[in-house]
Design a protein around this motif. Structure first.
Motif, PDB file in Angstrom:
ATOM      1  N   GLN A 115      -0.460  -0.632  11.975  1.00  0.00           N
ATOM      2  CA  GLN A 115      -1.024  -0.576  13.324  1.00  0.00           C
ATOM      3  C   GLN A 115      -1.632  -1.923  13.723  1.00  0.00           C
ATOM      4  N   ARG A 159      -0.869   2.615   6.843  1.00  0.00           N
ATOM      5  CA  ARG A 159      -0.811   2.928   8.270  1.00  0.00           C
ATOM      6  C   ARG A 159      -1.722   1.992   9.064  1.00  0.00           C
ATOM      7  N   GLU A 160      -2.892   1.741   8.521  1.00  0.00           N
ATOM      8  CA  GLU A 160      -3.846   0.850   9.193  1.00  0.00           C
ATOM      9  C   GLU A 160      -3.274  -0.558   9.351  1.00  0.00           C
ATOM     10  N   ASP A 171      -0.923   4.561  -1.127  1.00  0.00           N
ATOM     11  CA  ASP A 171      -2.099   4.541  -0.257  1.00  0.00           C
ATOM     12  C   ASP A 171      -1.626   4.474   1.200  1.00  0.00           C
ATOM     13  N   ASN A 172      -1.190   5.621   1.708  1.00  0.00           N
ATOM     14  CA  ASN A 172      -0.603   5.662   3.055  1.00  0.00           C
ATOM     15  C   ASN A 172      -1.626   5.386   4.154  1.00  0.00           C
ATOM     16  N   ALA A 173      -2.871   5.733   3.913  1.00  0.00           N
ATOM     17  CA  ALA A 173      -3.896   5.516   4.939  1.00  0.00           C
ATOM     18  C   ALA A 173      -4.063   4.016   5.209  1.00  0.00           C
ATOM     19  N   ARG A 174      -4.189   3.248   4.161  1.00  0.00           N
ATOM     20  CA  ARG A 174      -4.334   1.802   4.346  1.00  0.00           C
ATOM     21  C   ARG A 174      -3.031   1.183   4.849  1.00  0.00           C
ATOM     22  N   TYR A 200       0.842  -1.208   0.000  1.00  0.00           N
ATOM     23  CA  TYR A 200       0.000   0.000   0.000  1.00  0.00           C
ATOM     24  C   TYR A 200       0.875   1.254   0.000  1.00  0.00           C
ATOM     25  N   GLU A 201       1.925   1.225   0.838  1.00  0.00           N
ATOM     26  CA  GLU A 201       2.792   2.396   0.953  1.00  0.00           C
ATOM     27  C   GLU A 201       3.468   2.710  -0.370  1.00  0.00           C
ATOM     28  N   LEU A 229       5.283   6.526   8.645  1.00  0.00           N
ATOM     29  CA  LEU A 229       4.007   7.150   8.248  1.00  0.00           C
ATOM     30  C   LEU A 229       3.356   7.921   9.394  1.00  0.00           C
TER      31      LEU A 229
END
Length: 329
Positions: free
Chosen positions: A309, A305-306, A300-303, A295-296, A328
């Protein structure tokens, strides 16, 4: 990449003796229990009846009840090594290694040269990872029976675990010569030669598959071998074959994603494969982290990061997840 290996089951400790009377042979376990309950009520000092009922309890996975009955049998007939052996088996099945070992030692005192008892003692030590004690028992077995397959195989695995791969290979070669239909020995040799990046690995894996065509662990080892040598097309083809046999194969899905991500740069396909791996195993930390990387890299940094986490929730000390989450933040 994630590497897996399952040690094949060696001597099945909990196989039943099945010394049932002829009138029990065609009965269901429940019917056997009813018959034996009646017999025991009328003959409470009969050790053999308790031992028979213990076998039924083991068949029903009522291990504690089996231990109780075998304890009665050994109390009534304390010179019977067979009852002590079965009691040791039952304790081991229940996870009580010390009591299992104690029962088998008592059996050995009654039959000091019994190869089966010594082998079982070696097995208990082996599965408890007490390798020095296991080697002592197993060497006693091979001194009596130089070609004992089970003892030789366990010894080879112990040598491998201790880092003496040369001795492990020597024993495995001997097993393959003596027992050319024993697939686990060829699989072990495949793994040892794969670690050396030797072309012999493919040959031994191929023999193991010929002997055991349904063993996807062998296929996985062969695919990993090809992948380690950069033969990505061969590896991908084998991973695909594993998934065709069983869609619930998280490691095969993961490694397909790994190849797409790090060697072909196909982020979309890598994400798809990692998602399949996670669907098979929702605690697959490496799959979450590698999907996050995909993703990174695809922006798509949001996904990403998810996923980092989520990986940290599963394993807070997993450094690749820590590093990714920090990037991120």
């Amino acid at each position: 990449m994630k590497s897996i290996h399952i040690l094949p089951l060696l001597l099945l400790l909990i196989t039943g003796c099945q010394r049932h009377n002829m009138d029990l042979r065609d009965k269901t376990p429940e019917e056997k229990l009813n018959i034996l309950d009646v017999k025991i009520r009328h003959d409470k000092k009969n050790a053999r009846l308790y031992a028979q009922r213990a076998e039924v309890f083991l068949e029903l996975d009522r291990v504690n009840d089996a231990i109780n009955d075998l304890g009665r049998a050994t109390s009534l007939d304390n010179d019977n090594p067979d009852y002590l052996m079965r009691l040791g088996d039952a304790y081991f099945r229940n996870g009580n290694v010390d009591r299992s070992y104690e029962s088998l030692q008592r059996a050995l005192e009654l039959k000091p040269d019994d190869k089966e008892i010594i082998l079982k003692l070696g097995e208990i030590a082996f599965y408890s990872r007490d390798y020095d004690r296991a080697l002592d028992h197993l060497t006693q077995v091979t001194a009596k029976d130089a070609n004992n397959r089970t003892a030789l195989f366990m010894k080879s695995f112990i040598y491998k675990e201790k880092g003496d791969t040369a001795s492990a290979v020597t024993l495995l070669d001997k097993i393959c010569s003596l027992h050319p239909d024993y697939a686990p020995a060829f699989e072990e040799l495949g793994m040892l030669y794969a670690a050396r990046r030797s072309p012999l690995a493919a040959e031994y894996y191929a023999t193991a598959l010929r002997l055991d065509p349904d063993n996807d662990n062998v296929r996985y080892g062969l695919a990993m071998y090809h992948q380690s040598l950069g033969r990505y097309e061969q590896a991908e083809a084998i991973y695909k074959e594993i998934i065709e046999h069983n869609e619930n194969a998280p490691d095969a899905w993961h490694n397909r994603g790994y190849i797409q991500l790090f060697h072909y740069g196909d982020y979309e396909l890598a994400i798809d494969y990692f998602t399949h791996a996670i669907a098979c195993d929702t605690a697959y930390v490496e799959a979450f982290v590698n999907r996050a990387v995909a993703y990174e890299l695809s922006g798509d940094n949001a996904r990403a990061r998810e996923d980092y986490q989520h990986a940290l929730q599963l394993r807070p000390d997993f450094q690749p997840a820590i590093d990714g989450a920090s990037r991120l933040h």
